[in-house]
Design a protein around this motif. Structure first.
Motif, PDB file in Angstrom:
ATOM      1  N   GLN A  76       0.824  -1.211   0.000  1.00  0.00           N
ATOM      2  CA  GLN A  76       0.000   0.000   0.000  1.00  0.00           C
ATOM      3  C   GLN A  76       0.859   1.261   0.000  1.00  0.00           C
ATOM      4  OE1 GLN A  76      -2.738  -0.221   3.364  1.00  0.00           O
ATOM      5  NE2 GLN A  76      -4.444  -0.508   1.946  1.00  0.00           N
ATOM      6  N   THR A  77       1.885   1.268   0.828  1.00  0.00           N
ATOM      7  CA  THR A  77       2.716   2.464   0.969  1.00  0.00           C
ATOM      8  C   THR A  77       3.513   2.742  -0.297  1.00  0.00           C
ATOM      9  OG1 THR A  77       2.872   2.042   3.353  1.00  0.00           O
ATOM     10  CG2 THR A  77       4.485   3.561   2.391  1.00  0.00           C
ATOM     11  N   GLU A 105       1.153   4.256  -2.753  1.00  0.00           N
ATOM     12  CA  GLU A 105       0.816   5.633  -2.397  1.00  0.00           C
ATOM     13  C   GLU A 105       1.930   6.606  -2.775  1.00  0.00           C
ATOM     14  OE1 GLU A 105      -0.030   5.667   1.741  1.00  0.00           O
ATOM     15  OE2 GLU A 105      -1.860   4.469   1.549  1.00  0.00           O
ATOM     16  N   LYS A 140      -4.453   3.282  -3.636  1.00  0.00           N
ATOM     17  CA  LYS A 140      -4.488   4.553  -4.356  1.00  0.00           C
ATOM     18  C   LYS A 140      -3.077   5.049  -4.611  1.00  0.00           C
ATOM     19  CE  LYS A 140      -7.652   7.276  -2.936  1.00  0.00           C
ATOM     20  NZ  LYS A 140      -8.428   8.250  -2.116  1.00  0.00           N
ATOM     21  N   PRO A 193      -0.248   8.109  -5.994  1.00  0.00           N
ATOM     22  CA  PRO A 193      -0.030   9.503  -5.573  1.00  0.00           C
ATOM     23  C   PRO A 193      -0.987  10.441  -6.291  1.00  0.00           C
ATOM     24  CG  PRO A 193       1.715   8.783  -7.060  1.00  0.00           C
ATOM     25  CD  PRO A 193       0.905   7.564  -6.749  1.00  0.00           C
TER      26      PRO A 193
END
Length: 525
Positions: free
Chosen positions: A362-363, A366, A522, A524
Motif C-alpha cells: 500500500q505504501t 501511495e 491509491k 499519488p
C-alpha cells in the motif's frame, strides 16, 4: 532523484515529524522469505508497582580488534551473588555462545571468583559487599560469508558487523527489566565510521589511545540494547539525512553501484511510515553485500529503530528490492514496537509478517514507487501460494510451506480486514487506523500482544457496527477456515485467474469506477 520520490519527500517535509533529543554520555561507570526473527524485540514482564528503576547501573565497553571484539560490562550494586547469561537461541540458531570466551570477573578490590555453566548458558559471580562487578570476555569475529555464519559477529574486508542478541551477556531478567539509560562505548580506529540503532550521545578521541575514537551511546533499556545492530569500518559509506526533524543514517559496505537511488527510496519509505505511524527518532539502516545468487540473494532483518539489508553489490532498484526495503522498514513499527508475546509468536506471525507486507504494498503504491500492476501481481502471487499450501487444509507440513503460510495468509487476512473495517465504518476508518490504535496503546503501556489483544483493539476501534469483523476473526483466525480468494478479490473489483504450471496467476480489474481496489491501493495524487 525520481519524480515520485521528490513528490513523497516534499509532502513529508510539509507534514513534519517529532524528534528524540539525545542525552549526554557520562564518562563514568523481498525478495524471497528469510529466516523468521522469533525472539527479537521481546518485552519484559510487566513491572510491579511501585518499583525502583535502575538508570545507569549497567554499561558496556566494546573494543573491535582484528580477530575478536573485547567486551567489558559493569553492573553496579550487585547482590551477594550475581548471575549473568550467555546469548541464547535467536533467529533459528542456538550456538552463538560458542564464539564467546570468558576472561574473568573483577570488582573494586580485584578478581572475583566465578562459575561458568555453559550447558545452562549461565555465569555466577561471587559479589558479596562489592560496589560493582565487571565481566570481561571476547567475541570471535568471523571473516567468511557462509550461510551458517550469517548472524555471527564478523570482520570482513575491514567492515565489522554484529547483531545485539549474538554477543551480549546480560544480567538475569529480574535485574534486566529494571535497568534504564545504559551507557555503551564502542572503541574503533579514529578513521572508522560507526553505525548502530543505539542512540548516539558523544564521539571523541580516546585519552589512552590517540589513534582510537570513543563512540558513546545511551540505550533506553535492555530490550533496545539487545534489539540492535552495530556496524563499523573504514570503508563504510554513511549518508546522514534530515527530513523535517527526522534523523536517518543509511550506511553501505563498499562497492554498491546504486547507493544514491537506494538512499532516496529508503528515505522516502521511512519518512512515509514516520508521518503516519509516529517517529522512531533516530533511524539507522545498514546495507551489507552478499555473494549469494538466486531467489534468496536478497534478505533483510528488522531492528528496533533500524533495519539491515543483504543485497548484491549491483542490485537494481526494482519492485522486488523496493518491497524488501518497505517490508523490513515497517518492522520497526510492527515487530519491534508492536511485539508479540513469545508463546503466541507463531499464532500471531500472520500479523507480524503478512500484514507488514500488505502495508508495504500500500505504501509503495501511495508514494508512486511501484505501478498498479505490481500490486495486483503481489496479491495474486500471495493468493496462489496460499491456495496451493497444504497447511490451509490441515495437512501437516514442514519447510517452505510452514515458512510461507503466515506471509500469504497474513496478506489476505489484512486485505479482508481492511475491506471490512472500511465497510463497517462507512470508510471513515481503515487498517491503518487499527495499527495506529495498537501503536498508541503500546507506547502508553509497553508489553506484548496476543490474538485476543489484537481482536480487542480491532473491535473496540470500530464499535458496535463491527460485528462482521468479529465473524471474520472467529472464522479465519480462531478456526482457521480457509479464505475463498476468488470471493475476496471479487468483493474489491478484481477477477481472479488461477495460475498453472505454465502461467502465472492474474488479477484483472472490473470495468467499474471508484472500485474498492482503487481505494485500497491509491496512487499519488
Amino acid at each position: 532523484m525520481s519524480k515520485a520520490i521528490k513528490h513523497a519527500v516534499a509532502y513529508l517535509l510539509l507534514a513534519g515529524f517529532a524528534t528524540m533529543l539525545a542525552g549526554a554520555c557520562s564518562s563514568s561507570p523481498r525478495a524471497s522469505l528469510g529466516q523468521d526473527d522469533e525472539l527479537v524485540g521481546r518485552a519484559h514482564k510487566p513491572l510491579a508497582k511501585p518499583v525502583e528503576l535502575r538508570p545507569g547501573e549497567l554499561w558496556y565497553q566494546l573494543v573491535v580488534g582484528s580477530e575478536q571484539m573485547t567486551v567489558r560490562m559493569r553492573l553496579l550494586q550487585p547482590a551477594a551473588r550475581t548471575s549473568f547469561f550467555l546469548p541464547g537461541p535467536w533467529a533459528g540458531q542456538n550456538d552463538f555462545a560458542e564464539d564467546i570466551s570468558i576472561s574473568g570477573a573483577s570488582g573494586p578490590m580485584g578478581a572475583l571468583p566465578l562459575t561458568i555453566q555453559r550447558s545452562l548458558g549461565r555465569i555466577d559471580v561471587e559479589t558479596p559487599g562489592v560496589a560493582w562487578v565487571e565481566l570481561h570476555y571476547t567475541v570471535k569475529l568471523h571473516d567468511k560469508d557462509a550461510e551458517r555464519l550469517r548472524y555471527r559477529s564478523r570482520l570482513r574486508d575491514e567492515v565489522f558487523f554484529a547483531y545485539g542478541p549474538t554477543f551480549l551477556i546480560l544480567p538475569s531478567d529480574g535485574i534486566s527489566r529494571l535497568l534504564r539509560d545504559i551507557p555503551v562505548e564502542v572503541r574503533v580506529p579514529a578513521d572508522w565510521e560507526v553505525v548502530t540503532t543505539w542512540r548516539s550521545a558523544h564521539v571523541g578521541p580516546s585519552k589512552q589511545v590517540p589513534s582510537t575514537n570513543v563512540h558513546g551511546f545511551i540505550v533506553d533499556d535492555v530490550r533496545s540494547l539487545r534489539d540492535a545492530f552495530v556496524a563499523a569500518g573504514r570503508q563504510i559509506e554513511a549518508h546522514h539525512l534530515a527530513i523535517g526533524t527526522e534523523r536517518m543514517t543509511i550506511a553501505f559496505e563498499p562497492g554498491f553501484t546504486q547507493r544514491s537511488a537506494l538512499v532516496e527510496a529508503i528515505a522516502a519509505i521511512v519518512a512515509a511510515y514516520s508521518a503516519r505511524y509516529g517517529s522512531q527518532g533516530e533511524v539507522s539502516a545498514f546495507i551489507g553485500a552478499t555473494d549469494r545468487m538466486g531467489p534468496d540473494a536478497m534478505r533483510g532483518m528488522g531492528r528496533r529503530g533500524g533495519f539491515v539489508l543483504e543485497l548484491p553489490l549491483d542490485v537494481a532498484l526494482d519492485d522486488q528490492t523496493l518491497l524488501l526495503i518497505a517490508h523490513e522498514a515497517f518492522h520497526m513499527w510492527n515487530g519491534h514496537e508492536l511485539v508479540p508475546e513469545p508463546v503466541h509468536e507463531r499464532q500471531t506471525r500472520w500479523f507480524k509478517e503478512g500484514l507488514t507486507h500488505y502495508v508495504a504494498l500500500q505504501t509503495l503504491r501511495e508514494l508512486g514507487l511501484i505501478e498498479e500492476h505490481t500490486v495486483r501481481a503481489g496479491l495474486a502471487q500471495a493468493a496462489q501460494f496460499y491456495n496451493r499450501n497444504p497447511a490451509i487444509r490441515g495437512v501437516s507440513t514442514a519447510g517452505i510451506d510452514q515458512v510461507r503460510l503466515p506471509y500469504d495468509q497474513g496478506m489476505l487476512l489484512a486485505l479482508k480486514l481492511d475491506v471490512a473495517i472500511r465497510a463497517a465504518s462507512g470508510s471513515r476508518l481503515s487498517l491503518k487506523h487499527w495499527l495506529m490504535d495498537l501503536l498508541l496503546k503500546a507506547r502508553h503501556a509497553p508489553g506484548h500482544y496476543d490474538q485476543d489483544a489484537l481482536k480487542r483493539s480491532l473491535l473496540g476501534l470500530v464499535g458496535p457496527s463491527g460485528s462482521s469483523l468479529g465473524g471474520i476473526w472467529d472464522r479465519h483466525i480462531n478456526r482457521q477456515v480457509p479464505i475463498n480468494v476468488a470471493e475476496l478479490f471479487e468483493s474489491i473489483g478484481l477477477h481472479w485467474i488461477e495460475g498453472s504450471d505454465s502461467s502465472l496467476p492474474r488479477l484483472l480489474p472490473f470495468e467499474a469506477p471508484n472500485s474498492m481496489y482503487g481505494q485500497l491501493f491509491k496512487g499519488p495524487e
